[in-house]
Every structure is written in C-alpha cells, then in structure tokens.
Design a protein around this motif. Sequence first.
Motif, PDB file in Angstrom:
ATOM      1  N   THR A 177     109.732 -38.728  18.369  1.00 61.98           N
ATOM      2  CA  THR A 177     110.305 -40.061  18.552  1.00 61.98           C
ATOM      3  C   THR A 177     111.795 -40.008  18.247  1.00 61.98           C
ATOM      4  O   THR A 177     112.214 -39.456  17.225  1.00 61.98           O
ATOM      5  N   PHE A 211     109.070 -50.920  13.922  1.00 60.89           N
ATOM      6  CA  PHE A 211     109.518 -49.640  14.457  1.00 60.89           C
ATOM      7  C   PHE A 211     110.684 -49.830  15.416  1.00 60.89           C
ATOM      8  O   PHE A 211     111.583 -48.990  15.493  1.00 60.89           O
ATOM      9  N   SER A 267     107.299 -47.405  25.157  1.00 58.05           N
ATOM     10  CA  SER A 267     107.313 -47.533  23.697  1.00 58.05           C
ATOM     11  C   SER A 267     107.337 -48.988  23.262  1.00 58.05           C
ATOM     12  O   SER A 267     106.611 -49.392  22.345  1.00 58.05           O
ATOM     13  N   ALA A 271     104.335 -50.797  21.280  1.00 53.10           N
ATOM     14  CA  ALA A 271     104.641 -51.316  19.952  1.00 53.10           C
ATOM     15  C   ALA A 271     104.382 -52.812  19.834  1.00 53.10           C
ATOM     16  O   ALA A 271     104.036 -53.296  18.744  1.00 53.10           O
ATOM     17  N   LYS A 276      99.595 -51.772  15.350  1.00 48.67           N
ATOM     18  CA  LYS A 276     100.293 -50.531  15.039  1.00 48.67           C
ATOM     19  C   LYS A 276      99.345 -49.394  14.692  1.00 48.67           C
ATOM     20  O   LYS A 276      99.694 -48.214  14.852  1.00 48.67           O
ATOM     21  N   TYR A 325     109.033 -44.806  11.758  1.00 51.97           N
ATOM     22  CA  TYR A 325     107.644 -44.983  12.158  1.00 51.97           C
ATOM     23  C   TYR A 325     106.719 -44.920  10.941  1.00 51.97           C
ATOM     24  O   TYR A 325     105.828 -45.756  10.770  1.00 51.97           O
TER      25      TYR A 325
END
Length: 339
Positions: A177, A211, A267, A271, A276, A325
């Motif tokens: 990431t 995040f 992403s 998210a 999560k 994260y």
Amino acid sequence: MLNITVRSTVHHELTPISRRENATLVLLARNSDLNGVMASMKSLESHFNHKYLYPWVFLNDEEFSNEFKGRVMLETNAPVHFGLIPKEHWTQPSWIDEGKAEESRKRLKEQNIIYGDSSSYRNMCRFNSGYFFHHPLLQPFKYYWRVEPDVKYFCDISYDPFQYMIQNNQTYGFTITLYETPETVTTLWDSVKEFIIRYPQYIANDNAMEFLSGDGGKTYNMCHFWSNFEIADMDFWRSEAYQTFFEFLDTKGGFYYERWGDAPIHSIAAALFLPKQRLHFFQDIGYQHAVYQHCPSSDESMGNTCSCHRWNTIDYRKQSCLPRYKAMLSSHTAVDPLS
C-alpha cells in the motif's frame, strides 16, 4: 461436487479439481509483454499454482499472437483462456473533450509524471476500474488473483489464499500500500465526497475511512492499495454500490482529464463500502513489482520459505501506507464520513 483430477507434472501427484475454489488468475497483457508474462507465470506457478492448477485468463485489447499463446501454455498445466477486450471497454469515450484530455497529457508529461502522456495507460486504468470483471471469460468466476508482467513472488505459499478469503469472510486482499501521485487525482476526492453525500446508503458502518483520510473525509491522504496485486471477490465490483460508484466517477472524465488510476478507485471503494475487517493484508506473500517489494519478516512468513531480503521491504518506508492501515485496524473509533 464432481471430483475430477488432473495430473501435475511438477510433483507427479494428482490434484483434485474439487479442492479448488471458484477463482482464476487474471493477467492483462500485450503480445510485446511475452517475456515479462512468462517470468511472472514461472514465479507464481513455482511458488503456488503448480499445486492447485487455478486457470489463467489472459486479456488483451488486440488478438494474442500464436507465439504468445503457444509459449504461455507451456508454462502451466492449468487451463488457459485468451480473451479480446471489447473496443467499447478500452477506447476513450466519444463524449470526452479530446482537447482538454490532450492538455492534461501534455501537462503531466511536463511534470515528469509516469505515463502522464499515455492514452493507452488511461484506457487500461478505466478498463481495470470498471470493466474487467464483466468480461465473458470472467463471468464463471467469483474470485480473482491479479497478476502483471514482470512481477516476482518470493515465498512458497503453503495454503490456498482463495480458500482463506472465503473461510474468513474477506473481500479484498493486498500486499503493498502506497501514496498516490497527487497530480494524477487532483479532483478525485471532490467527486468521492459528492458521491458520499448523494449515496450515503452505500457507506459501510465500520468502514476504513481512517485509512484514506486523517480528518474524517474532508481531504484525501493519497493512500491506496497497489492494485497490481489483488486477490478479491469480483462480486464486490459487480455490486450495485460499486457499479454506481464507477459510473458516477466515469461521468467526471477524470480518467482522461487527469490520470485516475484503478488503484485509488478500487481502494476508495473497498475502504468505504466494506467493513474494514473485510480488507486483508497478505503479509506472508512476498511480492515485487517495479522497484517496490513486500518481504515478510520471519514472524509474518507463517513458516513459508522466502527468498527476499527483509531489509528491502517497503512496509515501513516513507512511501508506505501500511502503518496507517495497521493503526486503522487497531482503532475502535467509527468514522462517519464528512460528519
């Protein structure tokens, strides 16, 4: 379930097809990518797929050559499928203002942004964002593992990641990431905020906004999962929430007026629309794409043998969003976007 067997020439043993999940390996490539494709296949086959024989699906916006097909099929004992991408899923839409798009390409090239002046890269990002999971060859499958040319896998994978995803109710898995290049997504977050306000019903209660943003969604911190490695459930991309999201973003023209990548699109959706806990970091899968790699520590490798060097992992360098994260996972504070 029908119990069919196929012979693996690597271990000279029978691998029951009934042990496989409803999943496939997906690789988007051009004919000119052949050497890189073969290198990636050799790596993944030797570390994982020679035991499971998951089918490969290759997609191209042009017909694959006979040489490509022949050499690729020699690299695996698994089923192999070759598909042509429909033109309407790959070409720049007619409603895009080409003058404005050309200005964007010129501007990003002057800023030395990678693929800044590439129209084909933009087509690829849009295809991966909104269309790959609709391809006829992928319709029979629920889960996919995305593979790219010239990637490396460093660890022997002693279990089936697809089975892990199913048994643990996971939807999206990643290994690396990073922070996105801000110049490529200058208006993306404004569009996302507009979407959240218009469609609040799609936002998960226990989402991963922490995040993406440090201020409850007012700004985007550029964190995204590097989508050149993904193990995920295609039914999520096919869902009403994601389809509405993609179509909304597509009307903004940002794939061409900027250089929106499929990584931030995927992403942000994962998210926001998923709890999560349904995002999974495959910490035990050693992986490299371009200059970045994830190399598991001895604790993370789960006993698997890895050939990479831990000191070369990106996980805790300044480019990585992994600390954010992990902090998000340990937080018990629910974030109400834009509240």
